[in-house]
Design a protein around this motif. Structure first.
Motif, PDB file in Angstrom:
ATOM      1  N   VAL A  97       0.855  -1.182   0.000  1.00  0.00           N
ATOM      2  CA  VAL A  97       0.000   0.000   0.000  1.00  0.00           C
ATOM      3  C   VAL A  97       0.893   1.235   0.000  1.00  0.00           C
ATOM      4  O   VAL A  97       1.789   1.358   0.833  1.00  0.00           O
ATOM      5  CB  VAL A  97      -0.936   0.017   1.221  1.00  0.00           C
ATOM      6  N   ASP A 147      -2.103   5.299   0.482  1.00  0.00           N
ATOM      7  CA  ASP A 147      -3.459   4.759   0.671  1.00  0.00           C
ATOM      8  C   ASP A 147      -4.003   4.044  -0.566  1.00  0.00           C
ATOM      9  O   ASP A 147      -5.207   3.859  -0.691  1.00  0.00           O
ATOM     10  CB  ASP A 147      -4.436   5.856   1.113  1.00  0.00           C
ATOM     11  N   THR A 156      -3.687   0.492  -2.798  1.00  0.00           N
ATOM     12  CA  THR A 156      -3.162  -0.861  -2.857  1.00  0.00           C
ATOM     13  C   THR A 156      -2.643  -1.107  -4.267  1.00  0.00           C
ATOM     14  O   THR A 156      -3.378  -0.951  -5.244  1.00  0.00           O
ATOM     15  CB  THR A 156      -4.256  -1.879  -2.504  1.00  0.00           C
TER      16      THR A 156
END
Length: 102
Positions: free
Chosen positions: A30, A33, A35
């Motif tokens: 990540v 914020d 992925t």
């Protein structure tokens, strides 16, 4: 310097990259914020980092982003790569981002 993998008998770094990519697939990488998935990355290096007070190395996979990422709140730089430290179970436990000024 060539960007193509070199054929050799020493396969441990490639096995580490396979373990890293499994962790990425599980959603463990990540950045800002977001992925990341394997399609966004080009793994380029495996590093074994030895701390002077520990006999076991930290295993780090270094990857470049296929497309540089914007850095939230910044207009004059881009994230161009990411390092991820793996634990003994193959999970990502630490992430470092490489940011370059433009």
């Amino acid at each position: 310097m060539s960007q193509h993998p070199v054929d050799h008998e020493f396969d441990e770094p490639r096995e580490i990259v396979r373990i890293y990519l499994k962790a990425v697939k599980r959603g463990e990488l990540v950045v800002f914020d977001q992925t990341l998935d394997a399609s966004m990355l080009t793994p380029v290096r495996v590093e074994y980092v030895y701390e002077l007070n520990n006999a076991l190395p930290r295993v780090k996979v270094c990857a470049e982003f296929k497309q540089p990422m914007s850095v939230p709140g910044q207009t004059d730089c881009k994230a161009r790569g990411v390092n991820a430290v793996l634990d003994d179970a193959g999970s990502i436990v630490e992430v470092e981002i490489h940011v370059w000024a433009e």
